[in-house]
Design a protein around this motif. Structure first.
Motif, short mmCIF file in Angstrom:
data_model
loop_
_atom_site.label_atom_id
_atom_site.label_comp_id
_atom_site.label_asym_id
_atom_site.label_seq_id
_atom_site.Cartn_x
_atom_site.Cartn_y
_atom_site.Cartn_z
N GLY A 129 1.82 6.58 -6.79
CA GLY A 129 0.64 7.32 -7.27
C GLY A 129 0.83 8.81 -7.04
O GLY A 129 0.59 9.63 -7.94
N GLU A 130 1.29 9.15 -5.83
CA GLU A 130 1.48 10.57 -5.52
C GLU A 130 2.56 11.20 -6.39
O GLU A 130 2.54 12.39 -6.67
CB GLU A 130 1.83 10.72 -4.03
CG GLU A 130 0.56 10.64 -3.18
CD GLU A 130 0.84 10.54 -1.69
OE1 GLU A 130 -0.14 10.37 -0.94
OE2 GLU A 130 2.02 10.61 -1.29
N LYS B 206 1.02 3.87 -3.06
CA LYS B 206 0.57 5.23 -2.74
C LYS B 206 1.67 6.23 -3.12
O LYS B 206 1.42 7.24 -3.77
CB LYS B 206 0.25 5.31 -1.24
CG LYS B 206 -0.28 6.65 -0.78
CD LYS B 206 -0.93 6.51 0.60
CE LYS B 206 -1.42 7.85 1.10
NZ LYS B 206 -0.40 8.56 1.88
N GLY C 117 0.83 -1.20 0.00
CA GLY C 117 0.00 0.00 0.00
C GLY C 117 0.87 1.25 0.00
O GLY C 117 0.66 2.17 -0.79
N ARG C 118 1.88 1.24 0.86
CA ARG C 118 2.79 2.40 0.93
C ARG C 118 3.50 2.62 -0.40
O ARG C 118 3.64 3.74 -0.88
CB ARG C 118 3.85 2.14 2.00
CG ARG C 118 3.54 2.76 3.33
CD ARG C 118 4.53 2.31 4.37
NE ARG C 118 5.82 2.96 4.26
CZ ARG C 118 6.91 2.58 4.93
NH1 ARG C 118 6.85 1.56 5.74
NH2 ARG C 118 8.04 3.22 4.78
#
Ligand code: ASP
Length: 435
Positions: A396-397, A393, A389-390
């Motif tokens: 994505g950012e 994320k 997830g990290r």
């Protein structure tokens, strides 16, 4: 306690480097077995003796005069001898070699002379007993190391000598002929000797203070990895991180001997320990990040594919028939992809696609080029929840579009495929998140 210390080409590249080696060897009595590479590059513009020897051979093959190249080799060896005040008749050895080249020489034998001569000089300088690798490292005709024969020869040598120097990179075939290893093979020689000596540790002395967490051409001053397992190292090496010869792992892994990467120019720095022993030190969640550019993804879509037995197998057979090695096969319900190195399919890409179309009859087939694969490697990832997830994320950012995700069940790595233009950004983002 016994340690095997292997010094790479840059660690023996000049008289000054020889002095560093002597100092290091003298600091620890356990360093009884020393393995050397051939004199390497003393600076960026310099040439490795091994490369020069290959070049000499290429010249003789085409009947071109090789005097100038051979002179470079002579200058290096004679320079080291003179500066260190050694007695070994290196001039005589070189003259003999030159005349052998003139008469036609076996390429492997010629190339092995780099480590042979470096070893002879170093043995005198350290006052170690010189053992020619052709009398110690034995191959069978299948090209595998004959361990029992090698062990027997080793045991005989250590009954007589306490401190031994062995040139790396070559051994001999059952008929006595010299056989060299692939480039960088001195690492393998050191590992074989560590195995037969039952060494406590195999020290691999080089010119970096350990294995870095990411490529320093992309991340400035990346952390050094303190401890890495053999499998993690294999993953990182496969994905492009080059530190140690791939085959250097097997002989030491068999006996649980840790490899320690050390810097000849900064001997007090701990370096990196390669070992599966969990007691050796604390590991980070992510051990390292490495990547390679220029892959292609071939995506095959077919409705109700999930009910069609053997479809993937038939597709893979086509790749096999074209002799293409496959990197990953991510799959969905009605589609799956095959990831390959672009250079492996470039010459016949249209034939390959046509064949898939005719045999598999997909509803759709897409080919995407310019894909980079980036591996985030770490055995501890499997015990840490929320890690992927990290990772996603963060990507994505950073605005990185992920074309592919692949993770095996052992969870030792997560591989993402991104466009080549996002290669650096992806590595940088993952590094900043997990450093
Ligand atoms: N001298 C050989 C090479 O340059 C082997 C080694 O350095 O380990 O590849």
């Amino acid at each position: 306690m016994v340690k095997v210390a292997k010094f790479g080409g840059s660690s023996v590249a000049s008289a000054e480097q020889f002095k560093k080696v002597k100092n290091i060897v003298g600091l620890d009595d356990a360093r009884r077995f020393v393995v050397v590479s051939a004199v390497g590059k003393a600076n960026k513009e310099d040439n490795k003796v091994t490369d020069l020897l290959y070049l000499c051979y290429a010249h003789t093959k085409y009947n071109i005069n090789f005097d100038n190249i051979f002179k470079m080799i002579e200058d290096k060896f004679i320079g080291i001898k003179e500066e260190l005040g050694l007695n070994f008749d290196i001039e005589g050895e070189l003259a003999k070699l030159k005349s052998e080249i003139g008469k036609g020489i076996d390429e492997e034998y010629l190339v092995s002379r780099g480590e042979y001569l470096t070893g002879l000089l170093m043995a005198e300088y350290l006052d170690y007993h010189f053992v020619d690798a052709k009398d110690l490292i034995f191959y069978n005709y299948q090209g595998e190391i004959d361990f029992p024969k090698t062990q027997k020869a080793f045991d005989k040598i250590v009954r007589e000598y306490d401190r031994v120097l062995i040139p790396g990179f070559y051994g001999s075939l059952p008929n006595g002929e010299v056989k060299i290893m692939t480039r960088g093979g001195g690492d393998v020689s050191g590992a074989i000797i560590a195995n037969i000596a039952n060494a406590k540790v195999y020290e691999n002395w080089t010119d970096v203070s350990g294995i870095l967490m990411a490529d320093p051409r992309i991340i400035s001053n990346p952390h050094e990895i303190k401890v890495i397992s053999y499998s993690e190292l294999r993953e990182l090496s496969y994905m492009g991180a080059s530190v140690l010869h791939e085959e250097a792992i097997f002989p030491v892994r068999d006996k649980d001997i840790p490899i320690q990467i050390k810097n000849t120019n900064a001997p007090h720095v701990e370096g990196t320990i390669i070992s599966d022993n969990k007691q050796i030190g604390d590991k980070q969640i992510v051990t390292g990040i490495a990547g390679k550019k220029d892959f292609s993804i071939i995506t095959i879509k077919k409705h109700h594919m999930a009910n069609e037995v053997g479809l993937i197998a038939r597709t893979l057979k086509i790749f096999e028939d074209f002799n293409v090695s496959i990197e990953h096969i991510p799959s969905g319900i009605d589609s799956f992809s095959v990831v390959v190195e672009t250079s492996n399919i470039r010459p016949f890409i249209y034939e390959l696609v046509a064949k898939i179309k005719s045999v598999i009859k997909p509803d759709e087939i897409n080919v995407t080029h310019d894909i980079s694969l980036i591996a985030t490697v770490g055995e501890n990832m499997k015990n840490s929840k929320g890690l992927s997830g990290r990772l996603f994320k963060a990507l994505g950012e950073a605005g990185v579009n992920i074309a592919l995700i692949s993770q095996t069940n052992d969870e030792i790595n997560i591989i993402v495929g991104v466009h080549n233009s996002d290669y650096e950004k992806t590595i940088n983002t993952i590094y900043q998140e997990f450093k």
